[in-house]
Design a protein around this motif. Sequence first.
Motif, PDB file in Angstrom:
ATOM      1  N   HIS A  54       0.792  -1.273  -0.087  1.00 25.72           N
ATOM      2  CA  HIS A  54       0.001  -0.044   0.015  1.00 25.72           C
ATOM      3  C   HIS A  54       0.893   1.435   0.173  1.00 25.72           C
ATOM      4  O   HIS A  54       0.438   2.297  -0.622  1.00 25.72           O
ATOM      5  CB  HIS A  54      -0.980   0.204   1.340  1.00 25.72           C
ATOM      6  N   GLN A  55       1.940   1.279   0.894  1.00 27.00           N
ATOM      7  CA  GLN A  55       2.654   2.442   0.958  1.00 27.00           C
ATOM      8  C   GLN A  55       3.395   2.773  -0.311  1.00 27.00           C
ATOM      9  O   GLN A  55       3.755   4.063  -0.863  1.00 27.00           O
ATOM     10  CB  GLN A  55       3.703   2.428   2.166  1.00 27.00           C
ATOM     11  N   LYS A  76       3.534   1.527 -17.901  1.00 24.13           N
ATOM     12  CA  LYS A  76       4.390   0.190 -17.461  1.00 24.13           C
ATOM     13  C   LYS A  76       4.680   0.349 -16.261  1.00 24.13           C
ATOM     14  O   LYS A  76       5.294   1.368 -15.679  1.00 24.13           O
ATOM     15  CB  LYS A  76       5.740   0.544 -18.530  1.00 24.13           C
ATOM     16  N   LEU A  77       4.426  -0.674 -15.481  1.00 23.97           N
ATOM     17  CA  LEU A  77       4.930  -0.723 -14.070  1.00 23.97           C
ATOM     18  C   LEU A  77       5.718  -2.116 -13.884  1.00 23.97           C
ATOM     19  O   LEU A  77       5.460  -3.345 -14.511  1.00 23.97           O
ATOM     20  CB  LEU A  77       3.308  -1.184 -13.321  1.00 23.97           C
ATOM     21  N   ASN A  78       6.850  -1.735 -13.151  1.00 22.69           N
ATOM     22  CA  ASN A  78       7.709  -2.828 -12.716  1.00 22.69           C
ATOM     23  C   ASN A  78       7.763  -3.160 -11.244  1.00 22.69           C
ATOM     24  O   ASN A  78       7.879  -2.196 -10.503  1.00 22.69           O
ATOM     25  CB  ASN A  78       9.107  -2.345 -13.069  1.00 22.69           C
ATOM     26  N   ILE A  79       7.392  -4.344 -10.734  1.00 25.78           N
ATOM     27  CA  ILE A  79       7.286  -4.553  -9.362  1.00 25.78           C
ATOM     28  C   ILE A  79       8.523  -5.619  -8.881  1.00 25.78           C
ATOM     29  O   ILE A  79       8.488  -6.851  -9.704  1.00 25.78           O
ATOM     30  CB  ILE A  79       5.754  -5.159  -9.033  1.00 25.78           C
ATOM     31  N   TYR A  80       8.937  -5.344  -7.905  1.00 23.42           N
ATOM     32  CA  TYR A  80      10.127  -6.209  -7.560  1.00 23.42           C
ATOM     33  C   TYR A  80       9.805  -6.875  -5.995  1.00 23.42           C
ATOM     34  O   TYR A  80       9.635  -6.214  -5.313  1.00 23.42           O
ATOM     35  CB  TYR A  80      11.471  -5.324  -7.528  1.00 23.42           C
ATOM     36  N   LEU A  81       9.777  -8.170  -5.917  1.00 22.53           N
ATOM     37  CA  LEU A  81       9.587  -8.938  -4.789  1.00 22.53           C
ATOM     38  C   LEU A  81      10.602  -9.708  -4.245  1.00 22.53           C
ATOM     39  O   LEU A  81      11.374 -10.494  -4.958  1.00 22.53           O
ATOM     40  CB  LEU A  81       8.543  -9.792  -4.874  1.00 22.53           C
ATOM     41  N   THR A  82      10.948  -9.731  -2.845  1.00 23.91           N
ATOM     42  CA  THR A  82      11.984 -10.411  -2.212  1.00 23.91           C
ATOM     43  C   THR A  82      11.254 -12.080  -2.156  1.00 23.91           C
ATOM     44  O   THR A  82      12.040 -12.843  -1.780  1.00 23.91           O
ATOM     45  CB  THR A  82      12.636  -9.932  -0.987  1.00 23.91           C
ATOM     46  N   ASP A  83      10.010 -12.081  -2.242  1.00 21.13           N
ATOM     47  CA  ASP A  83       9.444 -13.368  -2.310  1.00 21.13           C
ATOM     48  C   ASP A  83       7.936 -13.590  -2.895  1.00 21.13           C
ATOM     49  O   ASP A  83       7.196 -12.811  -3.001  1.00 21.13           O
ATOM     50  CB  ASP A  83       9.021 -13.509  -0.608  1.00 21.13           C
ATOM     51  N   LEU A  84       8.378 -14.185  -3.980  1.00 17.56           N
ATOM     52  CA  LEU A  84       7.101 -14.350  -4.958  1.00 17.56           C
ATOM     53  C   LEU A  84       5.891 -14.940  -4.732  1.00 17.56           C
ATOM     54  O   LEU A  84       4.949 -14.972  -5.184  1.00 17.56           O
ATOM     55  CB  LEU A  84       7.848 -15.231  -6.402  1.00 17.56           C
ATOM     56  N   ALA A  85       6.048 -15.619  -3.380  1.00 12.68           N
ATOM     57  CA  ALA A  85       4.676 -15.990  -2.633  1.00 12.68           C
ATOM     58  C   ALA A  85       3.622 -14.881  -2.405  1.00 12.68           C
ATOM     59  O   ALA A  85       2.660 -15.016  -2.156  1.00 12.68           O
ATOM     60  CB  ALA A  85       5.047 -16.850  -1.557  1.00 12.68           C
ATOM     61  N   ASN A  86       4.326 -13.491  -2.335  1.00 11.43           N
ATOM     62  CA  ASN A  86       3.562 -12.548  -2.214  1.00 11.43           C
ATOM     63  C   ASN A  86       2.491 -11.845  -3.258  1.00 11.43           C
ATOM     64  O   ASN A  86       2.087 -10.738  -3.145  1.00 11.43           O
ATOM     65  CB  ASN A  86       4.306 -11.355  -1.430  1.00 11.43           C
ATOM     66  N   PHE A  87       3.169 -12.627  -4.548  1.00  7.59           N
ATOM     67  CA  PHE A  87       2.353 -12.206  -5.689  1.00  7.59           C
ATOM     68  C   PHE A  87       0.823 -11.901  -5.504  1.00  7.59           C
ATOM     69  O   PHE A  87       0.368 -11.015  -6.239  1.00  7.59           O
ATOM     70  CB  PHE A  87       2.919 -13.022  -6.832  1.00  7.59           C
ATOM     71  N   PRO A  88      -0.031 -13.129  -5.082  1.00  4.79           N
ATOM     72  CA  PRO A  88      -1.277 -12.789  -5.066  1.00  4.79           C
ATOM     73  C   PRO A  88      -1.709 -11.633  -4.064  1.00  4.79           C
ATOM     74  O   PRO A  88      -2.742 -10.739  -4.257  1.00  4.79           O
ATOM     75  CB  PRO A  88      -1.773 -13.893  -4.406  1.00  4.79           C
ATOM     76  N   VAL A  90       0.169  -8.769  -3.969  1.00  3.99           N
ATOM     77  CA  VAL A  90       0.441  -7.532  -4.698  1.00  3.99           C
ATOM     78  C   VAL A  90      -1.032  -7.332  -5.837  1.00  3.99           C
ATOM     79  O   VAL A  90      -1.300  -6.137  -5.833  1.00  3.99           O
ATOM     80  CB  VAL A  90       1.718  -7.837  -5.557  1.00  3.99           C
ATOM     81  N   ASN A  91      -1.454  -8.375  -6.297  1.00  7.66           N
ATOM     82  CA  ASN A  91      -2.571  -8.267  -7.295  1.00  7.66           C
ATOM     83  C   ASN A  91      -3.774  -7.588  -6.567  1.00  7.66           C
ATOM     84  O   ASN A  91      -4.302  -6.900  -6.839  1.00  7.66           O
ATOM     85  CB  ASN A  91      -2.955  -9.682  -7.887  1.00  7.66           C
ATOM     86  N   GLU A  92      -3.820  -8.236  -5.401  1.00  8.98           N
ATOM     87  CA  GLU A  92      -5.036  -7.615  -4.422  1.00  8.98           C
ATOM     88  C   GLU A  92      -5.118  -6.222  -4.196  1.00  8.98           C
ATOM     89  O   GLU A  92      -5.816  -5.349  -4.317  1.00  8.98           O
ATOM     90  CB  GLU A  92      -5.262  -8.625  -3.306  1.00  8.98           C
ATOM     91  N   VAL A  93      -3.656  -5.698  -3.742  1.00 10.36           N
ATOM     92  CA  VAL A  93      -3.682  -4.288  -3.198  1.00 10.36           C
ATOM     93  C   VAL A  93      -3.430  -3.567  -4.488  1.00 10.36           C
ATOM     94  O   VAL A  93      -4.177  -2.478  -4.569  1.00 10.36           O
ATOM     95  CB  VAL A  93      -2.175  -4.243  -2.415  1.00 10.36           C
ATOM     96  N   MET A  94      -3.048  -3.999  -5.675  1.00 12.87           N
ATOM     97  CA  MET A  94      -2.671  -3.222  -6.868  1.00 12.87           C
ATOM     98  C   MET A  94      -4.246  -2.825  -7.375  1.00 12.87           C
ATOM     99  O   MET A  94      -4.233  -1.817  -7.876  1.00 12.87           O
ATOM    100  CB  MET A  94      -2.010  -4.040  -7.949  1.00 12.87           C
ATOM    101  N   GLY A  95      -5.245  -3.803  -7.224  1.00 13.17           N
ATOM    102  CA  GLY A  95      -6.660  -3.652  -7.586  1.00 13.17           C
ATOM    103  C   GLY A  95      -7.276  -2.651  -6.836  1.00 13.17           C
ATOM    104  O   GLY A  95      -8.294  -2.035  -7.335  1.00 13.17           O
TER     105      GLY A  95
END
Length: 127
Positions: A54-55, A76-88, A90-95
Motif C-alpha cells: 500500500h505504501q 508500464k509498471l515494474n514490481i520487484y519482490l523478495t518473495d514471489l509468494a507475495n504475488f497474490p 500484490v494483485n489484491e493491493v494493486m486492484g
Amino acid sequence: MTNKAIIHSDNAPAAIGTYSQAVKVNHTVYLSGQIPLDPKTMQMVDGDFAAQAHQVFKNLAAVCEAAGGGLKDIVKLNIYLTDLANFPVVNEVMGQYFQQPYPARAAVGINQLPRASLIEADGVMVL
C-alpha cells in the motif's frame, strides 16, 4: 530538442541516493523505484507485506500527481519482490489503486531490496 524536467513531491519519500523521484521528458514521466518509506519520517512503514505494498503505491501516486498525472496514466509498471509468494497480495493491493485498462507490468523476484524492503515498484507514465 527534449524538454526535461525533474519531478519532486514532498508527499513521497525524498531520494536516498543519486537519483530524482521522477524525470519528465516531453509527455513521458520515468518514475524511480519506490519502497515503503513513510515520506514524513523516512522510515519503513510498520506492518506486513500488504502494508508495505500500500505504501509503495501511495508513494508512486504522490510522484505521479506532482508530475501532473495519476496512477491511471502509468503505462508500464515494474514490481520487484523478495518473495514471489507475495504475488497474490500484490494483485489484491494493486486492484485497489488501478482500474482497467491496467498498465503493462513485470513482477520480478529478487534477492534483496534497500532497507530490507519486501517490495519496490517503478514505472513509466505518459501524460
